[in-house]
Design a protein around this motif. Structure first.
Motif, mmCIF file in Angstrom:
data_model
loop_
_atom_site.group_PDB
_atom_site.id
_atom_site.type_symbol
_atom_site.label_atom_id
_atom_site.label_comp_id
_atom_site.label_asym_id
_atom_site.label_seq_id
_atom_site.Cartn_x
_atom_site.Cartn_y
_atom_site.Cartn_z
ATOM 1 N N THR A 160 55.458 29.727 58.901
ATOM 2 C CA THR A 160 56.147 30.602 57.952
ATOM 3 C C THR A 160 56.681 29.790 56.778
ATOM 4 N N TYR B 251 58.896 38.317 58.140
ATOM 5 C CA TYR B 251 57.909 39.385 58.070
ATOM 6 C C TYR B 251 58.612 40.717 58.240
ATOM 7 N N ASP B 252 58.420 41.622 57.273
ATOM 8 C CA ASP B 252 59.107 42.912 57.261
ATOM 9 C C ASP B 252 60.621 42.680 57.318
ATOM 10 N N GLU B 253 61.277 43.218 58.333
ATOM 11 C CA GLU B 253 62.725 43.078 58.432
ATOM 12 C C GLU B 253 63.146 41.902 59.307
ATOM 13 N N SER B 254 62.178 41.207 59.887
ATOM 14 C CA SER B 254 62.488 40.112 60.804
ATOM 15 C C SER B 254 62.504 38.777 60.056
ATOM 16 N N ILE C 264 54.135 34.064 51.385
ATOM 17 C CA ILE C 264 55.257 34.861 51.874
ATOM 18 C C ILE C 264 56.367 34.777 50.840
#
Length: 232
Positions: free
Chosen positions: A42, A11-14, A51
């Motif tokens: 995930t 998620y985002d940069e993680s 995703i």
């Protein structure tokens, strides 16, 4: 066969998943196990197309699909039942089930298959009740049934037995075994309980810190060797 190779996603940069690989066969139940927060949901969302992976590949029936939309994956035979069910509470049981037919070509969207009500008799009794009026266990049965009516080749189940009474858990386990062995459907079952997963799975993977740390055939592995990866 569904084949995931070197998937990185988050998620985002993680990044939650780091170089995860697994495969799931049609007609078999594949369990994805792990403690809370290790990346199980995930992974299943990445396979479903919700995703977008940052790296790696997903092959379905020898076709790369990691860049395909969720709708394409659904039409190609991958059905997803999310954690939390997400049924339409304002629609009746019948209307919810009819929506599951949308995954089929238009000419094949006829009537609901009778075996749905053999697997989940309560849905026949409550066919005209609103989805929001059903108990948690009944809603879970409805969510799974809605996915099955579209005749998928691979069914993705994200913790379908969480918070469900024991009698319904056993029913869901029996349905999972039945659709895999008798209907030839592949199932990827995300679960945190070793005992619940091993009651119906043929093969297992364990995730920890976004990686596969153990895998094997459920009938031949010693549970104590697996449990060490699930202890907090």
């Amino acid at each position: 066969m569904l084949k995931v190779e070197g998937i990185r996603a988050g998620y985002d940069e993680s990044m939650v998943l780091n170089d995860v690989s697994l495969q799931a066969e049609i007609g078999k139940v594949t369990a994805v196990l792990g403690r809370n927060g290790v990346g199980k949901s995930t992974l299943i969302k990445t396979i479903a197309g919700l995703i977008k992976p940052a790296g790696g590949s997903i092959k379905w029936m020898d076709e790369r699909i990691e860049k395909k939309a969720p709708e394409f994956r659904a039409r190609s035979g991958i059905a997803y039942v999310p954690q939390g069910r997400e049924i339409f509470s304002a629609l009746t049981v019948e209307e919810n089930l009819l929506l599951g037919l949308e995954a089929l070509p238009r000419k094949e969207r006829k009537e609901l298959p009778g075996e749905i009500f053999e697997w989940f008799p309560i849905l026949s009794e409550m066919i005209h009740r609103k989805g929001g009026d059903l108990s948690g266990g009944q809603q879970q049965q409805l969510a799974i049934a809605r996915a099955i009516v579209g005749r998928p080749k691979m069914l993705l189940l994200d913790e379908p037995m969480e918070g469900i009474q024991p009698s319904i858990v056993q029913l869901i386990q029996e349905v999972i075994i039945d659709i895999a062995s008798k209907q030839g459907m592949g199932v990827i079952l995300v679960e945190h309980s070793l005992d619940l997963a091993f009651a119906c799975a043929d093969y297992y993977y364990i995730l920890d810190h976004g990686k596969v740390v153990s895998e094997g055939i459920t009938d031949t592995v010693h549970k104590d060797l697996v449990k060490q990866h699930l202890i907090i």
